[in-house]
Design an enzyme around this catalytic site. Structure first.
Site, PDB file in Angstrom:
ATOM      1  N   THR A 152     -16.415 -40.278  11.143  1.00 52.73           N
ATOM      2  CA  THR A 152     -17.025 -40.442  12.467  1.00 52.73           C
ATOM      3  C   THR A 152     -16.054 -39.746  13.419  1.00 52.73           C
ATOM      4  OG1 THR A 152     -15.885 -42.536  12.866  1.00 52.73           O
ATOM      5  CG2 THR A 152     -18.117 -42.684  11.939  1.00 52.73           C
ATOM      6  N   HIS A 153     -16.590 -39.135  14.446  1.00 50.77           N
ATOM      7  CA  HIS A 153     -15.751 -38.365  15.392  1.00 50.77           C
ATOM      8  C   HIS A 153     -14.912 -37.314  14.673  1.00 50.77           C
ATOM      9  CE1 HIS A 153     -16.813 -41.619  18.155  1.00 50.77           C
ATOM     10  NE2 HIS A 153     -16.495 -42.438  17.165  1.00 50.77           N
TER      11      HIS A 153
ATOM     12  N   SER B  33     -14.412  -9.819   3.294  1.00 46.17           N
ATOM     13  CA  SER B  33     -14.099  -9.149   4.551  1.00 46.17           C
ATOM     14  C   SER B  33     -13.752  -7.704   4.245  1.00 46.17           C
ATOM     15  CB  SER B  33     -12.919  -9.852   5.204  1.00 46.17           C
ATOM     16  OG  SER B  33     -12.252  -8.958   6.068  1.00 46.17           O
TER      17      SER B  33
ATOM     18  N   LYS C 124     -10.407 -12.959   1.674  1.00 52.58           N
ATOM     19  CA  LYS C 124     -11.475 -13.789   2.236  1.00 52.58           C
ATOM     20  C   LYS C 124     -12.710 -13.909   1.365  1.00 52.58           C
ATOM     21  CE  LYS C 124     -11.569 -14.484   6.553  1.00 52.58           C
ATOM     22  NZ  LYS C 124     -11.408 -15.722   7.284  1.00 52.58           N
TER      23      LYS C 124
ATOM     24  N   GLU D   9     -23.616 -19.753   7.458  1.00 52.00           N
ATOM     25  CA  GLU D   9     -23.350 -19.322   8.835  1.00 52.00           C
ATOM     26  C   GLU D   9     -24.589 -18.674   9.451  1.00 52.00           C
ATOM     27  OE1 GLU D   9     -19.823 -16.890   8.859  1.00 52.00           O
ATOM     28  OE2 GLU D   9     -18.551 -18.567   8.244  1.00 52.00           O
TER      29      GLU D   9
END
Ligand code: ARG
Length: 464
Positions: free
Chosen positions: A164-165, A286, A292, A299
Site C-alpha cells: 500500500t502506498h 537499447s 538493457k 510500456e
C-alpha cells in the site's frame, strides 16, 4: 443542363441537384470511404436482409432479389480478393457498393435503396460491425482470465510483498495478485455483454429520419440479421451513437486495467526490484546500452491507453452539440471507434501470449516481503488472541518494529525473551505467525490470499 456540368453527375447519388462540383479538398474532406470500407461486408449483409424483406412484402420482385444476391456475391468476392475498386468520388462504402451493384445488375440494383437511407444503413452497419468486435473481445478477455488463472495455479504458494502506498504492507501470494486482475477483466466482460444488448438493436427502417411509406417488416430484418429487437423511434434510430460511446467507455476501462498491470510488470522487471522476467520476445534492447532489456510491450500498452481515452472524449464531444437527427458529424464516429477496437484486440492478444512467459523470481520476492516488517499485523492479531485490545496491540507492535529497526533485524529474528517484553503471555507459537508462510496461509477465507484459497478461485475460473 447536365452537359454543362464539369463533373460526372452520374457518379454521385445525389448530384443531379447540383450545378457546381466540389473542390478536391472538399471531396476528400467529406469522404469516408478510405476508413468506412472496412464496414463493407456488414453493409452487404444489411443490404441483403433489406432486399429479402422488400421481396417478401412485394416491394421488389423475387427476380430482383435474386439478382441483388448474385451481384452482392460477386462484389463480396471482389472485395475479398482485393480487386474491388474503391472510389473517392463515390464518397463512402455505401455508395461504392451500390454503384458497383448497379453496374453489375442494372435496375434491380437501383431498387435496393427503396425504403432506406444511408442514415439508417450506416447505423445498422456500425452496429453489426461492433457486435462482432464485442464478441471477439469477450473471447480474448476470457482467454486472458484463463492465462492469469493458470499462472495463479503455478504460483499459488509463491510469496511476495503486498503494497500500500508503494510500501511493503503484508505478505501475499503471487497467485492472489494475478487473480486480482482476473477480477477486473471479469467485470470488463460483464460491461461488454451489457453494451452488446443496446448495440444489438436494428435501426434499419428509420430511413432518413421519419420512417418510410413502404410496407416494411422491420422485425423480419431484425431476425435475419440476428438483432434482438428494433429501435422503436426512427429519429433516435438514425442519430443514436450511445452504444458506440458505451463500447469505448468499456474499452477505456479495459485499457486502464491493462495499464495498471503493465505498470506493475515494468516495475517488477526493473533490476532494482527484479521480481519477474518477461520472455525476450516481448522486450527490446537499447541501441546504445548493451546491457538493457526493456519491457516495451507493457510500456506501449500503458501508452496506448491514452489514445482510447482520447477516443472516448472525442465521441462524447461529437454527440453533445448535435440536434436531432442525423448530421454529417456522425461520420466522425468511425475512426476512433475502429481504433479503440483494434487497440484492444491487439493488446489483449499480446497479453494472452505474454502472461504464460512471466518468470517469477521467488527469492527476490520473498526477500522483499521480509524487508518491510510485513507480518506486523499478524503479530498484532496474535496479541489480540492473547487478550490485548487491538488498538493496544497495534501500539505495542509499532514499538517492536522500532526495536527491530534499531537492531537491523526482522520481527521473526527477535528472541522469545525479547518478544515477551511486549506481552508476558507470548509463547513459542508466536513464530508460526511471524513467518511469511504462516501469515498468508491463515488468510484462507473467501477473497483471502492463502495458497489454498488461490487454488480454489483459480480453478473456478479455469472451469468457467
Ligand atoms: N458516410 C456517412 C456516415 O458515415 C453515411 C451516411 C451519410 N448520410 C448523409 N445524409 N449524408 O455517416
Amino acid at each position: 443542363m447536365s452537359n454543362k456540368n464539369q463533373f460526372d453527375n452520374k457518379s454521385q447519388a445525389w448530384s443531379a441537384r447540383f450545378s457546381e462540383p466540389v473542390s478536391d479538398l472538399v471531396k476528400r474532406y467529406t469522404a469516408s470511404v478510405f476508413f468506412d470500407k472496412r464496414l463493407a461486408l456488414f453493409d452487404i449483409q444489411g443490404s441483403l436482409a433489406h432486399a429479402e424483406m422488400l421481396a417478401h412484402v412485394g416491394v421488389i420482385t423475387s427476380d430482383d432479389y435474386a439478382n441483388i444476391q448474385k451481384g452482392m456475391a460477386q462484389i463480396t468476392a471482389e472485395i475479398q480478393s482485393g480487386q474491388f475498386e474503391w472510389l473517392l468520388d463515390l464518397e463512402d462504402v455505401h455508395l461504392n457498393i451500390e454503384k458497383r451493384l448497379v453496374e453489375l445488375i442494372g435496375d434491380a440494383g437501383k431498387r435496393l435503396h427503396t425504403g432506406r437511407s444511408r442514415n439508417d444503413q450506416v447505423a445498422t452497419d456500425i452496429r453489426l460491425w461492433l457486435r462482432n468486435e464485442i464478441d471477439h473481445i469477450i473471447v480474448l478477455l476470457k482467454a486472458l482470465r484463463k492465462a492469469l488463472a493458470t499462472l495463479a495455479v503455478k504460483e499459488h504458494a509463491t510469496i511476495m510483498p503486498g503494497f500500500t502506498h508503494l510500501q511493503v504492507a503484508q505478505p501475499i501470494t503471487f497467485g492472489h495478485h494475478m487473480l486480482a486482475y482476473a477480477e477486473m477483466f471479469g467485470r470488463d466482460i460483464e460491461r461488454l455483454e451489457d453494451c452488446r444488448k443496446r448495440t444489438n438493436r436494428l435501426p434499419l427502417g428509420a430511413a432518413a429520419l421519419a420512417g418510410t411509406t413502404w410496407p416494411i417488416d422491420r422485425q423480419r430484418v431484425a431476425q435475419t440479421l440476428g438483432f434482438d429487437s428494433v429501435c422503436v423511434n426512427s429519429l433516435d434510430a438514425v442519430s443514436d451513437r450511445d452504444f458506440a460511446i458505451e463500447f469505448v467507455a468499456a474499452a477505456s476501462l479495459i485499457m486502464m486495467h491493462i495499464s495498471r498491470f503493465s505498470e506493475e510488470l515494468v516495475l517488477w522487471m526493473s533490476p532494482r526490484i527484479g521480481f519477474i522476467d518477461l520472455a525476450d520476445r516481448f522486450c527490446t534492447g537499447s541501441s546504445i546500452m548493451p546491457q538493457k532489456k526493456n519491457p516495451d510491450v507493457p510500456e506501449l500498452a500503458r501508452g496506448k491507453t491514452g489514445r482510447v481515452y482520447g477516443h472516448l472524449q472525442a465521441l462524447l464531444t461529437l454527440m453533445k452539440g448535435q440536434p436531432l437527427t442525423y448530421n454529417k458529424d456522425n461520420q466522425e464516429d468511425k475512426e476512433g471507434l475502429f481504433d479503440s477496437a483494434d487497440t484492444i484486440r491487439d493488446t489483449l492478444t499480446i497479453f494472452v501470449d505474454m502472461i504464460p512467459g512471466i518468470r517469477v523470481k521467488k527469492e527476490r520476492m520473498e526477500t522483499a516481503a521480509k524487508e518491510g516488517f510485513s507480518t506486523a499485523t499478524d503479530l498484532a492479531d496474535y496479541l489480540v488472541r492473547k487478550g490485548m485490545p487491538f488498538r493496544d496491540a497495534h501500539e505495542t507492535v509499532a514499538l517492536a518494529v522500532r526495536q527491530c529497526e534499531e537492531k537491523g533485524c526482522d520481527l521473526a529474528d527477535l528472541s522469545l525473551a525479547e518478544l515477551q517484553t511486549l506481552h508476558p503471555s507470548i509463547g513459542e507459537d508466536v513464530f508460526q505467525f511471524l513467518t511469511l508462510e504462516g501469515s498468508v496461509s491463515a488468510r484462507k477465507h473467501i477473497g483471502g490470499t492463502a495458497p489454498e484459497r488461490v487454488l480454489i478461485e483459480a480453478h473456478s475460473i479455469l472451469n468457467e
